[in-house]
Design an enzyme around this catalytic site. Structure first.
Site, PDB file in Angstrom:
ATOM      1  CG  ASP A   9      -1.571   1.259   1.531  1.00 17.93           C
ATOM      2  OD1 ASP A   9      -2.236   1.752   0.605  1.00 17.93           O
ATOM      3  OD2 ASP A   9      -1.456   1.790   2.655  1.00 17.93           O
ATOM      4  CG  ASP A  11      -1.633   7.718   0.388  1.00 14.89           C
ATOM      5  OD1 ASP A  11      -0.819   8.644   0.358  1.00 14.89           O
ATOM      6  OD2 ASP A  11      -2.344   7.388  -0.580  1.00 14.89           O
ATOM      7  N   GLY A  52      -9.448  10.447  -3.248  1.00 17.10           N
ATOM      8  CA  GLY A  52      -9.647  11.878  -3.022  1.00 17.10           C
ATOM      9  C   GLY A  52     -10.968  12.404  -3.570  1.00 17.10           C
ATOM     10  CB  THR A 120      -7.421   4.365  -2.995  1.00 13.09           C
ATOM     11  OG1 THR A 120      -6.869   4.984  -1.846  1.00 13.09           O
ATOM     12  CG2 THR A 120      -8.005   3.044  -2.603  1.00 13.09           C
TER      13      THR A 120
HETATM   14  C1  XBP Z   1      -5.190   6.340   0.956  1.00 16.37           C
HETATM   15  C2  XBP Z   1      -6.277   7.168   0.477  1.00 16.37           C
HETATM   16  C3  XBP Z   1      -6.092   8.182  -0.586  1.00 16.37           C
HETATM   17  C4  XBP Z   1      -5.378   9.462  -0.203  1.00 16.37           C
HETATM   18  C5  XBP Z   1      -5.670  10.550  -1.219  1.00 16.37           C
HETATM   19  O1  XBP Z   1      -4.951   5.318   0.038  1.00 16.37           O
HETATM   20  O2  XBP Z   1      -7.367   6.980   0.956  1.00 16.37           O
HETATM   21  O3  XBP Z   1      -7.377   8.510  -0.992  1.00 16.37           O
HETATM   22  O4  XBP Z   1      -5.847   9.951   1.047  1.00 16.37           O
HETATM   23  O5  XBP Z   1      -5.425  10.123  -2.496  1.00 16.37           O
HETATM   24  P1  XBP Z   1      -3.915   4.077   0.250  1.00 16.37           P
HETATM   25  P2  XBP Z   1      -5.925  10.851  -3.847  1.00 16.37           P
HETATM   26  O6  XBP Z   1      -3.600   3.970   1.714  1.00 16.37           O
HETATM   27  O7  XBP Z   1      -4.685   2.903  -0.292  1.00 16.37           O
HETATM   28  O8  XBP Z   1      -2.700   4.364  -0.574  1.00 16.37           O
HETATM   29  O9  XBP Z   1      -6.373  12.261  -3.512  1.00 16.37           O
HETATM   30  O10 XBP Z   1      -4.722  10.837  -4.750  1.00 16.37           O
HETATM   31  O11 XBP Z   1      -7.064  10.031  -4.376  1.00 16.37           O
HETATM   32 MG    MG Z   2      -2.898   3.219   3.445  1.00 13.83          MG
END
Ligand code: XBP
Ligand code: MG
Length: 249
Positions: A9, A11, A52, A120
């Site tokens: 993953d 973020d 997002g 995501t």
């Molecule tokens: C984490 C998320 C993302 C980011 C924002 O995703 O929920 O939506 O907060 O991303 P993960 P965008 O932990 O699966 O990587 O604004 O680029 O959509």
């Molecule tokens: Mg994450």
């Protein structure tokens, strides 16, 4: 079972990115004339909605803030603005990888085990983070990158993991996902994967009961990670030998 692939993953897992995402959302709201400010407590709640664009839409539908109709009409533009601002800050080196991530990426590549991404987040932001955190060629270390709108249903749906596994030509039993959130854990488990979880700033109260192991982070030699799901367990490093043991169980 043999460990063939490690799927990360992004973020919260590669780095603690969400405060920079939150800041970038707020700055783009301002740039479009919206007086919305997402404070940390609200953002924690909004993080339940992944993606997002989906998160902004949910905020408008749930709270009906002033300017909501305009924001929805210009959702693509608003999110592109947020992506641009976040990417620029990441490229400036505002984030650093969580403990053990660079080490585990190194070990995995050296052993010939494949690397992949399932997130995501927007693909532009993933590439920016990999380049700034690890090396200019780091995006090429990953055999498959599943990101953003590549699938219609984002986590906790399994779709992004299934998409990645298909392109890796890998059975889920021969791969492990590294995740920081309950939504991510549910997505990976629904795709048949075992999960090692490293909860982070916004996900420390999530439910990780489906994970094979839960650690404070991946750990570094001299600073091993705390095992959070097994009382009394000794601190450890999440390394390839440990991950291979999990896959073989
Ligand atoms: C984490 C998320 C993302 C980011 C924002 O995703 O929920 O939506 O907060 O991303 P993960 P965008 O932990 O699966 O990587 O604004 O680029 O959509
Ligand atoms: Mg994450």
């Amino acid at each position: 079972m043999t460990l063939e692939a490690l799927i990360f993953d992004v973020d919260g897992t590669l780095a603690e990115t969400e405060e920079l995402h939150r800041y970038s959302f707020n700055e783009s709201f301002r740039a479009l004339g919206l007086d919305w400010v997402w404070q940390p407590d609200l953002y924690r709640e909004l993080l339940q909605v992944t993606g997002g664009k989906e998160r902004i839409r949910h905020y408008v539908e749930r709270f009906a803030p002033a300017g909501g109709d305009m924001a929805l009409a210009r959702l693509g533009e608003l999110h592109a603005e947020k992506t641009r601002r976040y990417g620029a800050l990441v490229a400036q080196g505002m984030l650093k990888p969580r403990p053990g991530v660079a080490r585990l990426l190194r070990e995995t590549r050296a052993a010939g085990v494949k690397l992949a991404i399932a997130t995501t987040s927007d693909p532009a932001n993933v590439a920016a983070l990999l380049r700034a955190s690890f090396a200019p060629d780091a995006p090429a270390w990953f055999s498959v990158v599943g990101a953003g709108d590549i699938v219609a249903a984002k986590k906790p749906a399994p779709d992004v993991y299934l998409w990645v596994l298909e392109r890796l030509r890998c059975e889920p039993s021969n791969a492990i996902a590294i995740e920081d959130s309950e939504n991510g854990l549910r997505a990976a488990r629904a795709a048949g994967l075992k999960v090692v979880a490293t909860p982070g700033f916004y996900t420390d109260t999530d439910d990780f009961s489906g994970a094979s192991a839960v650690f404070s982070d991946l750990g570094e030699p001299g600073a091993p990670a705390r095992r959070l799901d097994t009382p009394g367990a000794r601190d450890d490093l999440v390394d390839l030998a440990f991950l291979q043991k999990i896959v073989s169980r």
